[in-house]
Motif scaffolding. Structure first.
Motif, short mmCIF file in Angstrom:
data_model
loop_
_atom_site.label_atom_id
_atom_site.label_comp_id
_atom_site.label_asym_id
_atom_site.label_seq_id
_atom_site.Cartn_x
_atom_site.Cartn_y
_atom_site.Cartn_z
N UNK A 53 0.55 -1.56 0.29
CA UNK A 53 -0.19 -0.08 0.38
C UNK A 53 0.77 0.98 0.28
N UNK A 54 0.58 2.36 -1.17
CA UNK A 54 1.49 3.40 -1.33
C UNK A 54 0.30 4.36 -0.72
N UNK A 55 0.64 4.70 0.39
CA UNK A 55 0.43 6.22 0.81
C UNK A 55 1.05 7.90 0.40
N UNK A 56 -0.01 7.98 -0.75
CA UNK A 56 0.64 9.48 -1.07
C UNK A 56 0.64 10.88 -0.43
N UNK A 57 1.28 10.58 0.83
CA UNK A 57 0.99 11.63 2.19
C UNK A 57 0.25 12.31 2.06
N UNK A 58 -0.79 11.24 2.17
CA UNK A 58 -2.68 11.29 3.15
C UNK A 58 -2.68 11.44 4.42
N UNK A 59 -3.44 11.18 4.80
CA UNK A 59 -4.12 11.24 6.70
C UNK A 59 -3.52 9.39 6.36
N UNK A 60 -3.13 9.85 7.53
CA UNK A 60 -2.60 8.44 9.08
C UNK A 60 -3.42 7.25 7.83
N UNK A 61 -2.74 6.38 7.36
CA UNK A 61 -3.68 4.63 7.10
C UNK A 61 -2.70 4.15 8.18
N UNK A 62 -2.04 4.03 9.30
CA UNK A 62 -1.04 2.67 9.77
C UNK A 62 -2.41 1.82 11.13
N UNK A 63 -3.48 2.57 11.42
CA UNK A 63 -4.25 2.25 12.06
C UNK A 63 -5.62 0.65 11.13
N UNK A 64 -5.77 1.59 10.03
CA UNK A 64 -6.23 0.25 9.25
C UNK A 64 -5.50 -0.13 8.36
N UNK A 65 -3.81 -0.30 8.12
CA UNK A 65 -3.29 -1.60 7.94
C UNK A 65 -2.81 -2.43 8.91
N UNK A 66 -3.24 -2.59 9.81
CA UNK A 66 -2.38 -2.78 10.67
C UNK A 66 -3.36 -4.46 11.21
#
Length: 66
Positions: A53-66
């Motif tokens: 998953x490549x997050x292009x400097x958007x909102x924090x997605x760390x809790x979604x991908x845990x």
């Protein structure tokens, strides 16, 4: 044709029966869409995959991908 009618066929290479599939998903401030995408991948019958998953400097997605 519905989603349940669609099946992905993996190419068969002699001597290589369970190839690893790479799924690359780019996201930018689309948390709900990312959650649906991850759920969709996880319920597939084929389980030999990696999901990048490549997050292009958007909102924090760390809790979604845990």
């Amino acid at each position: 044709m519905s989603d349940t009618d669609t099946q992905v066929k993996v190419a068969t290479i002699p001597g290589f029966t369970n190839p690893k599939i790479s799924i690359v998903t780019a996201t930018y401030n689309r948390l709900a869409a990312l959650q649906r995408t991850i759920r969709s991948v996880l319920i597939q019958s084929y389980q030999n995959f990696e999901m990048i998953i490549v997050n292009d400097c958007g909102e924090d997605i760390s809790k979604t991908v845990e």
